[in-house]
Write an enzyme that holds these catalytic residues in place. Sequence first.
Site, PDB file in Angstrom:
ATOM      1  N   GLU A   1      -3.726   2.056  -7.360  1.00  0.00           N
ATOM      2  CA  GLU A   1      -4.180   3.219  -6.598  1.00  0.00           C
ATOM      3  C   GLU A   1      -3.202   4.368  -6.818  1.00  0.00           C
ATOM      4  O   GLU A   1      -2.124   4.379  -6.202  1.00  0.00           O
ATOM      5  CB  GLU A   1      -4.189   2.902  -5.102  1.00  0.00           C
ATOM      6  CG  GLU A   1      -5.024   1.709  -4.720  1.00  0.00           C
ATOM      7  CD  GLU A   1      -5.311   1.712  -3.224  1.00  0.00           C
ATOM      8  OE1 GLU A   1      -6.469   1.909  -2.866  1.00  0.00           O
ATOM      9  OE2 GLU A   1      -4.368   1.547  -2.438  1.00  0.00           O
TER      10      GLU A   1
ATOM     11  N   HIS B   1       0.844  -1.206   0.000  1.00  0.00           N
ATOM     12  CA  HIS B   1       0.000   0.000   0.000  1.00  0.00           C
ATOM     13  C   HIS B   1       0.877   1.252   0.000  1.00  0.00           C
ATOM     14  O   HIS B   1       1.934   1.281   0.640  1.00  0.00           O
ATOM     15  CB  HIS B   1      -0.927  -0.003   1.224  1.00  0.00           C
ATOM     16  CG  HIS B   1      -1.975   1.059   1.131  1.00  0.00           C
ATOM     17  ND1 HIS B   1      -1.718   2.366   1.457  1.00  0.00           N
ATOM     18  CD2 HIS B   1      -3.256   1.017   0.702  1.00  0.00           C
ATOM     19  CE1 HIS B   1      -2.812   3.083   1.242  1.00  0.00           C
ATOM     20  NE2 HIS B   1      -3.767   2.279   0.784  1.00  0.00           N
TER      21      HIS B   1
HETATM   22  P1  PGA Z   1      -9.301   6.428  -0.086  1.00  0.00           P
HETATM   23  O1  PGA Z   1      -8.132   5.351   0.221  1.00  0.00           O
HETATM   24  O2  PGA Z   1     -10.478   5.656  -0.570  1.00  0.00           O
HETATM   25  O3  PGA Z   1      -9.525   7.108   1.226  1.00  0.00           O
HETATM   26  O4  PGA Z   1      -8.756   7.342  -1.134  1.00  0.00           O
HETATM   27  C1  PGA Z   1      -7.938   4.257  -0.623  1.00  0.00           C
HETATM   28  C2  PGA Z   1      -6.784   3.421  -0.128  1.00  0.00           C
HETATM   29  O5  PGA Z   1      -5.810   3.990   0.382  1.00  0.00           O
HETATM   30  O6  PGA Z   1      -6.816   2.171  -0.197  1.00  0.00           O
END
Ligand code: PGA
Length: 235
Positions: free
Chosen positions: A157, A88
């Site tokens: 992401e 992450h």
């Molecule tokens: P968010 O976070 O939906 O608050 O943007 C997503 C994540 O970090 O997995």
Amino acid sequence: MILCANFKANKTRQETRAYMAVVESFVSANDITDTIIVFPPFTALDHDPRNVLIGVQNGYPVQNGAYTGEIALEQLEEFGIKTILIGHSERRHIIGETQEQIAAKFRFFAEEGFAIVYCVGEPLEIREEGNNALMRYIEAQFEGIDLSYPDLIIAYEPVWAIGTGLTPSNRDIELIYGALRAKTKAPLLYGGSVKVDNAGEIMALNNVDGVLVGSASLSAHDFCEMIAQAAELKK
Ligand code: PGA
């Protein structure tokens, strides 16, 4: 579809219990067949899941040992945990995990047969350099990662989209997912400012197999609403 709720360092054990009760009843009352995974903090793992999987946001790649402050395999096994989030961006950029450490973690938990939600994503300055730079950056985040691991789920992401309310355009998402799809058969999730307002639209995009939701997943009501949107897509 696969929908993940990443609580990060939010919610107590009691709050997680109440949350799981709402989501689990929703999933059973609506005969949801999509895969739902909740990643609570370590302190809230003592839950006997019914139709929702519980995963961990991190783990230390050893059986047990002298690693102050870490949680290892032995402790996870006690709670029946078989799903882990690795790579992450908050662990890469805030905690400072290197690709080497991340790959070691990946190898260890893959050998233990965990389902791995592996996160990749570029910071804004890389995005601004264009698509080639972006794909090179993501490519480097695949170093040491077995993209044919059968229990792999990939979450793309963009760092600049996490917790900011910003998201890439649908066209940009489809472009990246086309490139990712050429590399792996693993399900591909999108993460970064997913909310009730945009979840259905994002999940409907080509090659998107689900979402990883942070802040908007903290509301059980909103997360259930996103689960309902996925069910409607019947993808
Ligand atoms: P968010 O976070 O939906 O608050 O943007 C997503 C994540 O970090 O997995």
